[in-house]
Design an enzyme around this catalytic site. Structure first.
Site, mmCIF file in Angstrom:
data_model
loop_
_atom_site.group_PDB
_atom_site.id
_atom_site.type_symbol
_atom_site.label_atom_id
_atom_site.label_comp_id
_atom_site.label_asym_id
_atom_site.label_seq_id
_atom_site.Cartn_x
_atom_site.Cartn_y
_atom_site.Cartn_z
ATOM 1 N N GLU A 1 0.841 -1.200 0.000
ATOM 2 C CA GLU A 1 0.000 0.000 0.000
ATOM 3 C C GLU A 1 0.877 1.250 0.000
ATOM 4 O O GLU A 1 1.845 1.297 0.741
ATOM 5 C CB GLU A 1 -0.904 0.044 1.234
ATOM 6 C CG GLU A 1 -1.985 1.116 1.080
ATOM 7 C CD GLU A 1 -2.941 1.199 2.269
ATOM 8 O OE1 GLU A 1 -2.584 0.726 3.358
ATOM 9 O OE2 GLU A 1 -4.014 1.761 2.092
ATOM 10 N N GLY B 1 3.692 1.287 10.911
ATOM 11 C CA GLY B 1 3.393 0.554 12.139
ATOM 12 C C GLY B 1 3.002 -0.872 11.799
ATOM 13 O O GLY B 1 3.523 -1.837 12.348
ATOM 14 N N ALA B 2 2.073 -1.002 10.850
ATOM 15 C CA ALA B 2 1.573 -2.309 10.456
ATOM 16 C C ALA B 2 0.828 -2.165 9.141
ATOM 17 O O ALA B 2 0.558 -1.048 8.695
ATOM 18 C CB ALA B 2 0.635 -2.861 11.526
ATOM 19 N N MET B 3 0.497 -3.303 8.529
ATOM 20 C CA MET B 3 -0.222 -3.271 7.252
ATOM 21 C C MET B 3 -1.257 -4.382 7.235
ATOM 22 O O MET B 3 -0.942 -5.540 7.487
ATOM 23 C CB MET B 3 0.779 -3.419 6.097
ATOM 24 C CG MET B 3 0.150 -3.494 4.722
ATOM 25 S SD MET B 3 -0.744 -1.969 4.307
ATOM 26 C CE MET B 3 -2.079 -2.647 3.333
ATOM 27 N N ASN C 1 -2.748 -6.497 5.384
ATOM 28 C CA ASN C 1 -2.910 -7.516 4.347
ATOM 29 C C ASN C 1 -3.890 -8.580 4.834
ATOM 30 O O ASN C 1 -3.729 -9.101 5.939
ATOM 31 C CB ASN C 1 -1.570 -8.186 4.056
ATOM 32 C CG ASN C 1 -0.447 -7.185 3.942
ATOM 33 O OD1 ASN C 1 -0.471 -6.321 3.088
ATOM 34 N ND2 ASN C 1 0.522 -7.264 4.845
ATOM 35 N N HIS D 1 -6.587 -2.477 15.396
ATOM 36 C CA HIS D 1 -6.837 -1.603 14.230
ATOM 37 C C HIS D 1 -6.731 -2.414 12.935
ATOM 38 O O HIS D 1 -7.606 -2.349 12.070
ATOM 39 C CB HIS D 1 -5.814 -0.459 14.238
ATOM 40 C CG HIS D 1 -5.855 0.437 13.047
ATOM 41 N ND1 HIS D 1 -6.422 1.692 13.075
ATOM 42 C CD2 HIS D 1 -5.405 0.272 11.778
ATOM 43 C CE1 HIS D 1 -6.319 2.242 11.885
ATOM 44 N NE2 HIS D 1 -5.697 1.410 11.076
ATOM 45 N N GLU D 2 -5.659 -3.170 12.814
ATOM 46 C CA GLU D 2 -5.454 -3.927 11.570
ATOM 47 C C GLU D 2 -6.540 -4.979 11.390
ATOM 48 O O GLU D 2 -7.008 -5.227 10.275
ATOM 49 C CB GLU D 2 -4.071 -4.579 11.556
ATOM 50 C CG GLU D 2 -2.892 -3.613 11.715
ATOM 51 C CD GLU D 2 -2.929 -2.430 10.765
ATOM 52 O OE1 GLU D 2 -3.390 -2.593 9.629
ATOM 53 O OE2 GLU D 2 -2.518 -1.323 11.181
ATOM 54 N N HIS E 1 -9.689 -3.730 9.964
ATOM 55 C CA HIS E 1 -9.622 -3.553 8.504
ATOM 56 C C HIS E 1 -10.025 -4.805 7.722
ATOM 57 O O HIS E 1 -10.345 -4.713 6.540
ATOM 58 C CB HIS E 1 -8.194 -3.232 8.068
ATOM 59 C CG HIS E 1 -7.820 -1.791 8.130
ATOM 60 N ND1 HIS E 1 -8.568 -0.797 7.566
ATOM 61 C CD2 HIS E 1 -6.722 -1.173 8.661
ATOM 62 C CE1 HIS E 1 -7.954 0.357 7.750
ATOM 63 N NE2 HIS E 1 -6.844 0.172 8.417
ATOM 64 N N GLU F 1 -9.251 4.386 6.925
ATOM 65 C CA GLU F 1 -8.397 4.547 8.105
ATOM 66 C C GLU F 1 -9.152 5.152 9.286
ATOM 67 O O GLU F 1 -8.938 4.782 10.434
ATOM 68 C CB GLU F 1 -7.174 5.396 7.759
ATOM 69 C CG GLU F 1 -6.230 4.724 6.779
ATOM 70 C CD GLU F 1 -5.745 3.359 7.276
ATOM 71 O OE1 GLU F 1 -5.922 3.030 8.459
ATOM 72 O OE2 GLU F 1 -5.209 2.600 6.449
HETATM 73 ZN ZN LIG Z 1 -5.250 1.320 9.068
#
Ligand SMILES: [Zn+2]
Length: 891
Positions: free
Chosen positions: A131, A266-268, A270, A302-303, A306, A325
């Site tokens: 991303e 921080g993180a993604m 996927n 949070h991830e 998503h 987000e």
């Molecule tokens: Zn996010």
């Protein structure tokens, strides 16, 4: 044709991708077969590719005819143009491409991350971060979020290495002649390219946890998997929570949470294979501070939020990124609050809102949603306005509509658009159906217009009603044109001893609300969810400050201080008045309220002319004296987590901002008695002691901390000692730390943050700024693009002297610096605000610090000095019986 958007004449439905990384050489090769639908007769196919060598491309139509393509790579547009001798007719086709590329070290696309194994050897991982638009660096693809497709991935990994992707392993096939194993993964659900992930390397997993049929594991490099237990708990809770909230089962077939030693963000999120920087996933619950632990909880949850909102339903184009987000931010707080109610996370969210207020009070702010033409413009969306302001205005809407109505709207939205894409308007439509009222009328002002209102509340002429008025808030004085916001106002008022609650939607400039009598006090923005600042007219402020402690919730006191500080910075009130306000809070015991106070003290410390420093330090010591005495160094067995964290924050502030010699001596004694092997210390106190010793320490402590940084047992320990290095004040130590940011000693994911710390440090900023100027090109080359430099440059906001400001402006005027969107402008404006504040208020601050009985400000503003917790002797013992504003019962 739009040079940034792919044509829709040929679209993908399914990719079969095979990738073979060569970790040692830093290269990879790949081939893919993409099922495409040709929608109209064309002679060429255009898709995305960047930094790839495309070796062959051919297409086979349904009837079996095959054609080779003439391949053109358009570097600037990051596109691959495939031209065929014969036209392609509408129908299904299979496109085959062979390609090769480099495993880069820029932490994007398909890249290499390194770590040192227990035996001292250097090992490598191949990792992806796609991303927003870097999938095209790993394989040619339709790299726009609306082109959802099924992905079937095969990774050729060296024997003994682990391979992970979005779905579970379908088969493994040894290839002995290559010393490799072909790991084939099951097909994914239809999803966008930016959510695809591959990780190959020596990794170990926790024992799995299960939520129904979903297997959840945490992965880390060897020796660290035992630090995954806390994140695993958070994941299990949140998968259940979100399944229930969204009313839809988890969209993937398994969930891996993977810690990557080098990670730009921080993180993604996927789908099914979430990647993290180590410090956001791996933690030892016994040794972490409350702040460190909550960070892991928030990022993990949070991830996972998503997986539905973002992965299952995805924005159609990058202008919708904010909603993705903002919504995950809202859900993150909601789920963490449900998991750990004692943490008071909605109060902590006040700090996030404050960060958004800061940026959004700038003339160089931006609307939350804006048109994105080139995908790279979307990079500017990964900021505090998207996450924090976006999350805050959604929270305001949720509170206004009611939590059940809001949730029902979200469920409708997800059910209607799952496996597909949607726009902001689609969410408004679903929420509007659930609520029975039009949402855009309320929300458009908050989404499509920058800034937010300052609400002034006063008594009407008769003293029996409240008059609310709004205007745009800006730090730098200027006329702001535009309509009023639709402000959902909530308030609580006491009249004749009776407390009443009220709410209204302020849509014009002003509105009056009658009351049954003259109010004893009134609190506006009850519960603190509104995205606006409040200014009380003096006849309302003083009674509020004198009201009993129960009158205001902690978040309301937090907002009172934050709003008072902001209006001070904006020049609407003298700094002496604010300093007097802080004197009313010496009895405060809430951690969040103290965070607001300490943030303002930290700011003042940075703009202070040197001659005022010792006077300011003694003022800080005065404000902290009572709470330091109450908390001491030793936690009590029955204390909650927030009190423990408060102790750490307060001791640290006393030893650094207050520069208190006794506390520094105690910190030294405490640290000397600390045994790392047995985790003998309270983590909050330990972190404070480390920070204090760095502030007050010399060469001996520096080398000891540097060694600790290198041998850290947990990512948190590593970060604590690393950032402590930036707090040492001796010039030669500052220089040593600076050198470590460009010589490979500190990872490029961390170095920009370390430089930022050094820019912010009063004692290191001049030297650091000179170093940054000298090494700019090198840093630009080394650090992760955009995100790294942008984080580092945040430090320029603290170069708050007229001379430094002039130099900073000159530096950036002479070169083209791209930090994404308006970030540089925002930093420069923040710097201007700080320097203007210093020039405007320095004399007043000097007078205030020199006066032996501060109180003049209240007289000049027409408000009498406070009776009780003014500057004076600290109350004896812990049983202060005065009706203090800020004492929580039971402390
Ligand atoms: Zn996010």
């Amino acid at each position: 044709m739009d040079r940034y958007r792919l044509p829709c004449t040929v679209v993908p439905t399914r990719y079969e991708i095979e990738l073979e990384p060569d970790l040692a050489r830093g290269k990879f090769t790949g081939r893919e077969t993409v099922d495409v639908t040709v929608r109209e007769t064309v002679q060429e196919i255009i898709l995305n590719a960047a930094d790839l060598e495309v070796r062959t491309a051919s297409i086979r139509s349904e009837c079996g005819t095959e054609q080779n393509a003439l391949v053109t790579l358009e570097e600037a547009e990051e596109r691959l143009r495939l031209r065929f001798p014969e036209p392609l007719r509408p129908g299904a086709c299979r496109l085959s491409i062979e390609f090769a590329g480099d495993l880069n070290d820029k932490l994007r696309g398909f890249y290499r991350s390194t770590f040192t194994a227990a035996d001292g050897t250097k090992e490598m991982l191949a990792v992806t971060q796609f991303e927003a638009t870097d999938a095209r660096r790993a394989f040619p693809c339709w790299d726009e979020p609306a082109f959802k497709a099924v992905f079937q991935v095969t990774l050729l990994a060296d024997e003994g290495l682990c391979a992970l992707s979005n779905s579970s392993v379908a088969s493994t096939q040894p290839i002995p002649e290559k010393g490799k194993v072909a790991v084939a993964f099951a097909p994914t659900i239809p999803m966008s390219t930016y959510l695809l992930a591959f990780v190959i390397g020596r990794l170990e997993a926790t024992e799995p946890a299960w939520v129904a049929k979903i297997q959840i594991r945490v992965w880390a490099i060897p020796g660290k998997r035992q630090l995954g237990a806390f994140a695993l708990d958070a994941a299990v809770f949140s998968v259940r929570f979100f399944q229930d909230y969204y009313g839809i089962p988890f969209p993937g077939e398994k969930l891996d949470l993977i810690a990557i030693p080098d990670f730009a963000f921080g993180a993604m999120e996927n789908l099914g294979a979430i990647t993290f920087r180590e410090t956001a996933l791996l933690v030892d619950e016994r040794a972490a501070t409350h702040t460190e632990l909550t960070r892991v909880a928030h990022v993990v949850i949070h991830e996972i939020a998503h997986m539905w909102f973002g992965d299952l339903v995805t924005m159609a184009w990058w202008n919708g990124l904010w909603l993705n987000e903002a919504f995950a931010t809202l859900m993150e707080v909601m789920a963490v609050d449900a998991w750990k109610p004692a943490w008071g996370r909605w109060d902590s969210f006040g700090a996030s809102r404050a960060a958004a207020f800061l940026t959004d009070g700038l003339r160089s702010s931006r609307p939350i949603e804006f048109e994105v033409v080139a995908p790279k413009d979307a990079e500017a969306m990964f900021d505090v306005l998207t996450y924090e302001k976006g999350g805050a205005v959604l929270r305001m809407l949720e509170q206004y509509l009611g939590p059940e109505v809001f949730r029902d709207g979200v469920r409708r939205y997800l059910a209607a658009h799952q496996f597909a894409n949607a726009e902001t308007a689609d969410l408004w439509k679903a929420l509007g159906e659930a609520a029975g009222q039009p949402i855009p009328a309320i929300m458009d002002g908050w989404i499509y217009r920058q800034g937010y209102p300052l609400l002034t509340v006063a008594l009407d002429e008769a003293g029996r009603g409240l008059r609310f008025s709004q205007r745009a808030f800006r730090y730098l004085e200027e006329e702001v044109e535009g309509d009023c916001w639709q402000v959902p106002i909530t308030y609580r008022v006491q009249v004749d001893g009776e407390i009443r609650r009220g709410r209204l939607l302020l849509s014009g400039a002003e509105k009056c609300v009658p009351l049954p009598g003259r109010p004893d006090w009134v609190v506006v923005n009850q519960g603190g969810h509104g995205f606006y600042r409040v200014r009380y007219a003096p006849p309302l402020l003083e009674p509020l400050l004198r009201a009993p402690s129960e009158a205001m919730a902690p978040i309301e006191r937090f907002n009172l201080i934050g709003d008072a500080w902001a209006t001070t910075l904006a020049g609407m009130a003298p700094v002496s008045e604010y300093m007097e306000l802080t004197a009313r809070f010496t009895e405060e015991t809430d951690r969040h309220v103290w965070m607001a106070l300490l943030a303002s003290f930290g700011y003042l410390s940075r703009i202070l002319p040197p001659a005022l420093r010792s006077g300011f330090e003694s003022l800080v010591r005065h404000r902290l004296r009572v709470i330091v005495a109450r908390l001491g160094w030793i936690p009590r067995p029955d204390e909650d987590d927030l009190t423990r964290q408060l102790r750490g924050d307060i001791l640290r502030a006393m030893g650094t901002l207050g520069n208190d010699a006794d506390i520094q001596a105690e910190a030294r004694a405490f640290y000397a008695g600390y045994d790392a092997a047995t985790l003998s210390a309270d983590p909050g106190v330990l972190a404070a002691a480390i920070a204090i010793l760095a502030h007050a320490g010399g060469e001996g402590e520096y080398e000891a901390f540097r060694a600790r940084f290198k041998q850290a047992r947990t990512p948190q320990d590593e970060q604590r000692y690393l950032h402590a290095l930036a707090a040492f004040r001796a010039p030669e130590l500052v220089q040593r730390t600076l050198i470590s940011t460009v010589n490979g000693e500190v990872r490029t994911q961390d170095a920009p943050l370390l430089v930022r710390d050094l820019l912010v440090g009063v004692h290191s900023r001049e030297r650091t700024w000179a170093f940054v100027k000298e090494h700019w090109d090198e840093m630009e080359r080394l650090y992760p693009s955009l995100s790294g430099l942008a984080r580092m440059c945040e430090g320029i906001t603290a170069l708050a002297t007229p001379l430094l400001e002039a130099d900073v402006r000159q530096f950036f005027a002479l070169r083209t610096v791209v930090l994404g969107g308006k970030i540089l402008e925002q930093y420069l404006e923040q710097l201007r605000i700080a320097v203007a504040f210093r020039e405007r208020e320095a004399d007043r601050l000097a007078m205030y610090l020199a006066s032996d009985r501060p109180g003049l400000a209240w007289i000049t503003s027409g408000v009498p000095p406070a009776g009780k917790s003014e500057v004076g002797p600290a109350p004896s013992g812990t049983s202060n019986t005065s009706p203090g504003l800020c004492r929580r019962p039971g402390f």
